[in-house]
Structure formats: structure tokens, C-alpha cells
Design a protein around this motif. Structure first.
Motif, short mmCIF file in Angstrom:
data_model
loop_
_atom_site.label_atom_id
_atom_site.label_comp_id
_atom_site.label_asym_id
_atom_site.label_seq_id
_atom_site.Cartn_x
_atom_site.Cartn_y
_atom_site.Cartn_z
N LEU A 266 0.81 -1.22 0.00
CA LEU A 266 0.00 0.00 0.00
C LEU A 266 0.84 1.27 0.00
CD1 LEU A 266 -2.71 -1.12 2.60
CD2 LEU A 266 -2.81 -1.24 0.10
N SER A 267 2.11 1.16 -0.31
CA SER A 267 3.01 2.32 -0.28
C SER A 267 2.57 3.38 -1.30
CB SER A 267 4.44 1.89 -0.60
OG SER A 267 5.28 3.03 -0.78
N PRO A 268 2.54 4.65 -0.89
CA PRO A 268 2.19 5.71 -1.85
C PRO A 268 3.29 5.96 -2.88
CG PRO A 268 2.89 6.66 0.25
CD PRO A 268 2.80 5.17 0.46
N LEU A 269 4.45 5.32 -2.70
CA LEU A 269 5.57 5.51 -3.62
C LEU A 269 5.56 4.51 -4.77
CD1 LEU A 269 8.48 6.14 -1.06
CD2 LEU A 269 7.11 7.83 -2.28
N PHE A 270 4.55 3.63 -4.82
CA PHE A 270 4.53 2.61 -5.87
C PHE A 270 4.56 3.20 -7.29
CE2 PHE A 270 2.45 -0.18 -8.89
CZ PHE A 270 3.20 -1.34 -8.74
N ASP B 33 -5.90 -9.45 3.25
CA ASP B 33 -7.28 -8.96 3.29
C ASP B 33 -7.68 -8.47 1.90
OD1 ASP B 33 -6.90 -5.72 3.38
OD2 ASP B 33 -5.29 -6.80 4.45
N PHE B 34 -8.97 -8.23 1.73
CA PHE B 34 -9.49 -7.87 0.40
C PHE B 34 -8.85 -6.60 -0.13
CE2 PHE B 34 -12.43 -5.39 -2.16
CZ PHE B 34 -12.66 -6.26 -3.23
N ASN B 35 -8.74 -5.55 0.69
CA ASN B 35 -8.23 -4.26 0.22
C ASN B 35 -6.78 -4.37 -0.26
OD1 ASN B 35 -8.37 -1.29 -0.06
ND2 ASN B 35 -6.87 -1.30 1.63
N THR B 36 -5.95 -5.02 0.58
CA THR B 36 -4.54 -5.16 0.22
C THR B 36 -4.37 -6.02 -1.03
OG1 THR B 36 -3.92 -4.98 2.56
CG2 THR B 36 -2.26 -5.85 1.06
N PHE C 256 -2.83 -4.90 -4.62
CA PHE C 256 -1.70 -5.68 -5.15
C PHE C 256 -1.95 -6.11 -6.61
CE2 PHE C 256 -0.16 -10.08 -5.84
CZ PHE C 256 1.21 -9.81 -5.92
N ILE C 257 -3.12 -6.71 -6.86
CA ILE C 257 -3.44 -7.19 -8.21
C ILE C 257 -3.55 -6.02 -9.19
CG2 ILE C 257 -5.20 -8.36 -9.61
CD1 ILE C 257 -5.84 -10.08 -7.15
#
Length: 305
Positions: free
Chosen positions: A44-48, A89-92, A96-97
Motif C-alpha cells: 500500500l506504499s504511496p511511492l509505488f 485482506d481484500f483491500n490489500t 496488489f493485483i
């Protein structure tokens, strides 16, 4: 990364390590990104979004291969972070996908766009070169000369126009053939390109065996030094096995306030033809001074005293 950039700035482009460092920089970008993601909330990093820049960086240097390799590497590294983080979890998982999908979209389609644009830019550069460059000598061509002459005279810039002609070039072609003549023209192009760079000038092939220079406005003693350098390079050049040396004649005129391009060109031509009519292998100045290479060193030394 900062040390690498400093090294690249100071390193000449022809250095054997230049290309290696520019491509190896992508590896450093990848390592730095994985480290930053691990430190800033993982998946969930904002730097992705920096990952997209890594893909584009790889595409620029390695084309499609770079896009695919960087996408695979980012997928592997990002998946490792997701597995180690162990938040399923669903959000993460959704983030990711989604991020993986965007990596591949940018990797595949981005590489196609970059390759297409680079090809288009390369074609534009080729067309520009064909439009403004003489194919044989590598100098600017007649068209570009006329454009530059008009621009500089309209802007009322102070500059010098040098017109030159190879002495006895028809006899050279008749005696040795046009292939030797072309070889001489090609060698002259290399000499004049280097000379123009040294004097902050522009060199042109005006047409046939005629050449031209547009020089900054410099005093006459400096003009003499220019021709001394020019004739020195001509005398030391071995043009071909059949024709070891050639001589040239020149005329040099300065721009004047409000002068039309055609008039300036005509005046420089008159000085050139005067040099050819008076024995060739010399330069006629508008001050009526005649330059001879054999006397140049003595005159330059006398002017410095």
C-alpha cells in the motif's frame, strides 16, 4: 545514484563505461524502489507509482526487452513484499493485483509507444539532416547557407562571410577521376567542420567545389590567424594516394548595416574571383590586403610586436 549521475556528467560520451553505467542505473533504480516500498507500508506504499518510471527507464535503454524484464522484476519484487507482509485482506489483495496489472499495461503498451515515438524522432532527425546537410562532405548545404545568411543579415548581426573555391578542381577530376574528386571534397568537409568548431563558425558546401564560412565578427589579425590555421591544415592533409595536396582561394567580406544578403554574397564572390585571377592559393580581404600562407607567420609575428 547521485555518485553515478556525477560520474556520467564528467565522463565523455565516447567512454567505454558510459553506456554500461547508463544501463546499470536501471538496476540501482529497481533496488532503491524495492527498499522504499518495504519501508513505506509495503503493498500500500504511496511511492509505488515510481515503478512506472522504472519501466519507462528500462524501455528507453533496452526497448521491448527492457520493458518485459523490468515488468518481470517488478512483479517478482512486489510479490515478495506482498508475501512477506502477509496481509491478505481484500483491500490489500485488490491493490496488489491492480498495481501488477498496471505495471504490465505500462510495460507492454508503454514500450510500444516509446519505441514508436523514438522511431518517429529518428526519422525526423534523418529528414532534417537530409534537408540541411550535404551528403558527401557532412557540411551544411546550400539551402541552409542561404537561410542562415538571410537570418543574420535581417537581424543586423555583425559577421564575416568567407567564400572559397578549390583551385584547378576540373583538372583534378579530369586527371584522377571523379571518385578522387569526391574523396577530396569529403576530406575537406572534415577539415572545415573541425575548423568551424574551433572558431565558433558555421561551414557550408556552397555547391560543387565551392565552400563558405559564416564567422563571428573578428579583427583582421584574428582573420589572418583563421586562414593561417586553415591553410596549415590543408598543407598537412594527404587527400589521396593519387592527389596528395590541393590549394584553395578565398574571399572574405564583412556584413554592413542594412546590406542585403545577395549584395554581401556578390561582394565576397568578387573578392574570391579576384584571388583566383591573381594567381590562386590566396585570400583577398575587403581592405585590399592579400593573404599568402607562406608569409602569414611573419605577418602574425609582426602584428604582435
Amino acid at each position: 545514484m547521485t555518485v553515478t549521475q556525477v560520474a556520467l556528467i564528467k565522463m565523455p560520451a565516447g567512454n567505454e563505461y558510459f553506456n554500461l553505467l547508463t544501463k546499470a542505473g536501471i538496476v540501482f533504480d529497481y533496488i532503491a524502489l524495492m527498499w522504499l516500498l518495504a519501508l513505506t507500508n509495503g503493498v500500500l506504499s504511496p511511492l509505488f507509482p515510481i515503478a512506472y518510471l522504472v519501466v519507462m527507464h528500462a524501455t528507453i535503454y533496452w526497448r521491448t526487452k527492457g520493458a518485459i524484464l523490468s515488468s518481470i522484476s517488478l512483479t517478482a519484487g512486489y510479490s515478495t513484499i506482498f508475501a512477506v507482509q502477509a496481509q491478505f485482506d481484500f483491500n490489500t489483495t485488490f491493490v496488489f493485483i491492480l498495481n501488477l496489472v498496471f505495471i504490465w499495461i505500462i510495460g507492454v503498451f508503454g514500450s510500444l509507444i516509446v519505441i514508436r515515438e523514438r522511431k518517429h524522432l529518428k526519422q525526423k532527425e534523418i529528414f532534417h539532416e537530409l534537408m540541411f546537410t550535404d551528403y558527401l562532405t557532412g557540411l551544411y548545404n546550400h539551402r541552409h547557407f542561404q537561410e542562415q545568411l538571410r537570418i543574420m543579415t535581417r537581424a543586423r548581426q555583425n559577421f564575416l562571410l568567407v567564400m572559397g573555391d578549390i583551385d584547378h578542381f576540373k583538372q583534378i577530376n579530369d586527371q584522377f577521376g571523379h571518385l578522387i574528386g569526391d574523396e577530396i571534397l569529403k576530406n575537406l568537409g572534415g577539415i572545415f567542420r573541425d575548423l568551424a568548431e574551433d572558431y565558433d563558425a558555421q561551414a557550408f558546401r556552397y555547391g560543387g567545389e565551392e565552400f563558405a564560412f559564416l564567422l563571428p565578427s573578428i579583427e583582421e589579425t584574428r582573420q589572418i590567424s583563421f586562414f593561417d590555421d586553415l591553410y596549415g591544415r590543408l598543407s598537412s592533409e594527404k587527400f589521396s594516394k593519387e592527389c596528395l595536396s590541393v590549394t584553395m582561394s578565398f574571399g572574405i567580406a564583412s556584413s554592413k548595416s542594412g546590406i542585403l544578403p545577395d549584395k554581401l554574397l556578390g561582394y565576397a564572390d568578387q573578392l574570391l574571383y579576384s584571388a583566383k585571377a591573381n594567381g590562386k592559393n590566396q585570400v583577398k580581404f575587403e581592405s585590399r590586403y592579400t593573404y599568402y600562407y607562406s608569409k602569414a607567420k611573419e605577418e602574425i609575428a609582426a602584428s604582435k610586436q
